[in-house]
Design an enzyme around this catalytic site. Structure first.
Site, PDB file in Angstrom:
ATOM      1  N   CYS A   1      -3.498   3.934   1.602  1.00  0.00           N
ATOM      2  CA  CYS A   1      -2.043   3.760   1.575  1.00  0.00           C
ATOM      3  C   CYS A   1      -1.359   5.134   1.647  1.00  0.00           C
ATOM      4  O   CYS A   1      -1.623   6.008   0.816  1.00  0.00           O
ATOM      5  CB  CYS A   1      -1.688   3.059   0.268  1.00  0.00           C
ATOM      6  SG  CYS A   1       0.055   2.764   0.056  1.00  0.00           S
ATOM      7  N   ASN A   2      -0.506   5.312   2.641  1.00  0.00           N
ATOM      8  CA  ASN A   2       0.196   6.597   2.772  1.00  0.00           C
ATOM      9  C   ASN A   2       1.107   6.857   1.582  1.00  0.00           C
ATOM     10  O   ASN A   2       1.279   7.993   1.152  1.00  0.00           O
ATOM     11  CB  ASN A   2       1.066   6.597   4.032  1.00  0.00           C
ATOM     12  CG  ASN A   2       0.270   6.887   5.281  1.00  0.00           C
ATOM     13  OD1 ASN A   2       0.215   8.019   5.738  1.00  0.00           O
ATOM     14  ND2 ASN A   2      -0.376   5.875   5.820  1.00  0.00           N
ATOM     15  N   THR A   3       1.686   5.791   1.053  1.00  0.00           N
ATOM     16  CA  THR A   3       2.603   5.947  -0.077  1.00  0.00           C
ATOM     17  C   THR A   3       1.840   6.477  -1.295  1.00  0.00           C
ATOM     18  O   THR A   3       2.257   7.448  -1.934  1.00  0.00           O
ATOM     19  CB  THR A   3       3.284   4.587  -0.373  1.00  0.00           C
ATOM     20  OG1 THR A   3       3.980   4.176   0.795  1.00  0.00           O
ATOM     21  CG2 THR A   3       4.233   4.682  -1.534  1.00  0.00           C
TER      22      THR A   3
ATOM     23  N   TYR B   1       4.605  -1.125  -1.798  1.00  0.00           N
ATOM     24  CA  TYR B   1       4.726  -0.023  -2.750  1.00  0.00           C
ATOM     25  C   TYR B   1       5.814   0.969  -2.302  1.00  0.00           C
ATOM     26  O   TYR B   1       6.308   1.748  -3.096  1.00  0.00           O
ATOM     27  CB  TYR B   1       3.419   0.780  -2.835  1.00  0.00           C
ATOM     28  CG  TYR B   1       2.235   0.144  -3.542  1.00  0.00           C
ATOM     29  CD1 TYR B   1       2.258  -1.170  -4.002  1.00  0.00           C
ATOM     30  CD2 TYR B   1       1.078   0.894  -3.757  1.00  0.00           C
ATOM     31  CE1 TYR B   1       1.143  -1.717  -4.641  1.00  0.00           C
ATOM     32  CE2 TYR B   1      -0.029   0.355  -4.392  1.00  0.00           C
ATOM     33  CZ  TYR B   1       0.007  -0.954  -4.833  1.00  0.00           C
ATOM     34  OH  TYR B   1      -1.093  -1.482  -5.463  1.00  0.00           O
ATOM     35  N   GLY B   2       6.095   0.954  -0.991  1.00  0.00           N
ATOM     36  CA  GLY B   2       6.867   2.032  -0.353  1.00  0.00           C
ATOM     37  C   GLY B   2       8.271   2.268  -0.870  1.00  0.00           C
ATOM     38  O   GLY B   2       8.825   3.337  -0.675  1.00  0.00           O
TER      39      GLY B   2
ATOM     40  N   SER C   1      -1.899  -0.972  -0.563  1.00  0.00           N
ATOM     41  CA  SER C   1      -0.964  -1.898  -1.202  1.00  0.00           C
ATOM     42  C   SER C   1      -1.119  -3.311  -0.633  1.00  0.00           C
ATOM     43  O   SER C   1      -0.689  -4.269  -1.268  1.00  0.00           O
ATOM     44  CB  SER C   1       0.461  -1.402  -0.984  1.00  0.00           C
ATOM     45  OG  SER C   1       0.679  -1.196   0.396  1.00  0.00           O
TER      46      SER C   1
ATOM     47  N   CYS D   1       2.105   5.704   7.979  1.00  0.00           N
ATOM     48  CA  CYS D   1       2.118   4.448   7.210  1.00  0.00           C
ATOM     49  C   CYS D   1       1.021   3.572   7.796  1.00  0.00           C
ATOM     50  O   CYS D   1       0.849   3.520   9.023  1.00  0.00           O
ATOM     51  CB  CYS D   1       3.475   3.755   7.348  1.00  0.00           C
ATOM     52  SG  CYS D   1       3.506   2.115   6.589  1.00  0.00           S
ATOM     53  N   THR D   2       0.298   2.916   6.902  1.00  0.00           N
ATOM     54  CA  THR D   2      -0.836   2.093   7.340  1.00  0.00           C
ATOM     55  C   THR D   2      -0.472   1.057   8.406  1.00  0.00           C
ATOM     56  O   THR D   2      -1.296   0.707   9.236  1.00  0.00           O
ATOM     57  CB  THR D   2      -1.379   1.296   6.134  1.00  0.00           C
ATOM     58  OG1 THR D   2      -0.270   0.696   5.462  1.00  0.00           O
ATOM     59  CG2 THR D   2      -2.144   2.175   5.195  1.00  0.00           C
ATOM     60  N   HIS D   3       0.760   0.547   8.337  1.00  0.00           N
ATOM     61  CA  HIS D   3       1.144  -0.541   9.239  1.00  0.00           C
ATOM     62  C   HIS D   3       1.505  -0.064  10.647  1.00  0.00           C
ATOM     63  O   HIS D   3       1.445  -0.833  11.596  1.00  0.00           O
ATOM     64  CB  HIS D   3       2.363  -1.275   8.677  1.00  0.00           C
ATOM     65  CG  HIS D   3       2.081  -2.147   7.501  1.00  0.00           C
ATOM     66  ND1 HIS D   3       1.538  -1.667   6.336  1.00  0.00           N
ATOM     67  CD2 HIS D   3       2.268  -3.471   7.315  1.00  0.00           C
ATOM     68  CE1 HIS D   3       1.410  -2.662   5.486  1.00  0.00           C
ATOM     69  NE2 HIS D   3       1.851  -3.767   6.049  1.00  0.00           N
TER      70      HIS D   3
HETATM   71  N1  DGL Z   1       0.626   0.828   2.673  1.00  0.00           N
HETATM   72  C1  DGL Z   1       1.948   1.388   2.699  1.00  0.00           C
HETATM   73  C2  DGL Z   1       1.893   2.799   3.296  1.00  0.00           C
HETATM   74  O1  DGL Z   1       1.012   3.149   4.042  1.00  0.00           O
HETATM   75  C3  DGL Z   1       2.921   0.523   3.482  1.00  0.00           C
HETATM   76  C4  DGL Z   1       3.275  -0.770   2.799  1.00  0.00           C
HETATM   77  C5  DGL Z   1       3.931  -0.582   1.457  1.00  0.00           C
HETATM   78  O2  DGL Z   1       5.108  -0.149   1.409  1.00  0.00           O
HETATM   79  O3  DGL Z   1       3.298  -0.853   0.468  1.00  0.00           O
HETATM   80  O4  DGL Z   1       2.751   3.592   3.014  1.00  0.00           O
END
Ligand code: DGL
Length: 278
Positions: A74-76, A43-44, A12, A186-188
Site C-alpha cells: 500500500c502506497n499510503t 486508508y488513503g 488496504s 497508488c496500488t490501484h
Molecule cells: N492501497 C492504497 C494506496 O496504494 C489505495 C487505496 C486506499 O486508499 O486504501 O495508496
C-alpha cells in the site's frame, strides 16, 4: 541456498494484488500470503495515526505466519508508516513501494521533472519527493492527489468515459509543468494505465511502483540467498486473506491474477490482532 517460506504482502484492499501480480511474473516459484484489509479500505483519506495503527496490525498478522519478507504494497502505508513498521518488526526485512518507485523515477527522468499521483495521504506526506530528492536534490517533483481514481477502479471503470474525464481533470495541470515521468504512486493506478497514458500522451513515461517493488524484492531475496526452490507453482500454493469478502472482490481478484486463483479466505483481523498482543 533456498528459503521456501512465503513472502507476506499486505494492502488496504484489492490494489496490492498489482504488486502480487508483478511478484508472480518475476518469481513464479515464490509463495505469497496476501492480506487485503477490505473491511477498512480505503486508508488513503485517513489520519497518519490510523494508517500507522492499521498498517502495524496488518503487518503483525503476516509476521505470525512465518514469512521471509514483508512488503507493504500500500502506497499510503509505505508513505506514512514505513519507518514505524520497521521499528516494530524485527523478524524479517520490511520494504514498501515508495523507495523502488522513487529510484525508478531518478533513473528515468531526463528533464529532471517528475510527477507523482497518489492518495491524499501519500501526496500530503511528500514521501516520493523526499525519496527522489534524497538521491538527486535537483530533481523537481510535483504531486497530485487523485482520490477519485480508487473508487473508479473498485467499480471496474478501467476504460470508462468518466475515468477519462477524471484523468483529464487531475492530470492536465501536471502536464503543463513539463514532467517527463509520472509515478503511479497508488496500488490501484496501474489498472488505469491505458487511460492515464492516453491522457498524458506518449512523451510522459508512466512508472509503476508495483513492478519496481517486485524487482527490489527479487534483489533482496537473491542477496540473502532466500529465493524459493524451483518447481513450485507459487500462485497455486499462495494464500489470499481478506477482512471482508464480497463476490465483487473475488471477480476483480480473478480478473487481476487469473481464474485459477486459489480460494480467498476471510479472517477476523481484530481477533487475530488481540491474539497476537496477548
Ligand atoms: N492501497 C492504497 C494506496 O496504494 C489505495 C487505496 C486506499 O486508499 O486504501 O495508496
Amino acid at each position: 541456498m533456498n528459503d521456501s517460506r512465503p513472502i507476506g504482502v499486505f494492502d488496504s484492499g484489492l490494489g496490492g494484488l498489482t504488486v502480487a501480480r508483478e511478484l508472480f511474473r518475476l518469481m513464479p516459484n515464490e509463495r505469497i500470503i496476501y492480506l487485503g484489509d477490505t473491511a477498512r479500505v480505503p486508508y488513503g483519506g485517513r489520519s497518519e495515526e490510523t494508517i500507522r495503527q492499521y498498517g502495524l496490525q496488518d503487518a503483525r498478522v503476516l509476521m505470525g505466519m512465518d514469512i521471509k519478507l514483508l512488503i507493504a504494497a500500500c502506497n499510503t502505508v509505505s508513505s506514512v508508516a514505513l519507518d514505524y513498521l520497521t521499528r516494530h518488526i524485527k523478524e524479517a526485512p520490511v520494504i514498501g513501494v515508495v523507495q523502488p518507485g522513487a529510484k525508478a523515477a531518478v533513473l528515468r527522468t531526463a528533464e529532471r521533472k517528475v510527477g507523482v499521483v497518489g492518495t491524499r495521504a501519500t501526496i500530503a506526506s511528500s514521501s516520493y519527493a523526499k525519496a527522489i530528492q534524497a538521491i538527486d536534490p535537483d530533481i523537481k517533483v510535483y504531486g497530485k492527489a487523485c482520490p477519485l481514481f480508487v473508487p473508479l477502479v473498485e467499480e471496474g471503470f478501467f476504460r470508462h468515459d468518466i475515468t477519462r474525464l477524471t484523468a483529464q481533470h487531475y492530470l492536465y495541470e501536471l502536464m503543463d509543468l513539463g514532467i517527463d515521468c509520472l509515478v503511479l504512486g497508488c496500488t490501484h493506478y496501474p489498472l488505469l494505465m491505458g487511460v492515464i497514458q492516453e491522457t498524458v500522451g506518449t512523451r510522459i513515461q508512466l512508472l509503476d511502483s508495483a513492478l519496481w517493488t517486485a524487482k527490489e524484492a527479487q534483489d533482496i531475496l537473491t542477496r540473502f540467498e532466500a529465493l524459493a526452490p524451483a518447481g513450485v507453482d507459487g500462485l497455486q500454493e499462495s494464500k489470499f486473506l481478506v477482512t471482508d469478502l464480497t463476490p465483487h472482490f473475488e471477480t476483480l481478484a480473478r480478473m487481476l491474477l487469473g481464474q485459477n486463483l486459489p480460494k480467498i479466505e476471510k479472517i477476523n483481523l481484530e481477533e487475530l490482532t488481540e491474539e497476537i498482543q496477548k
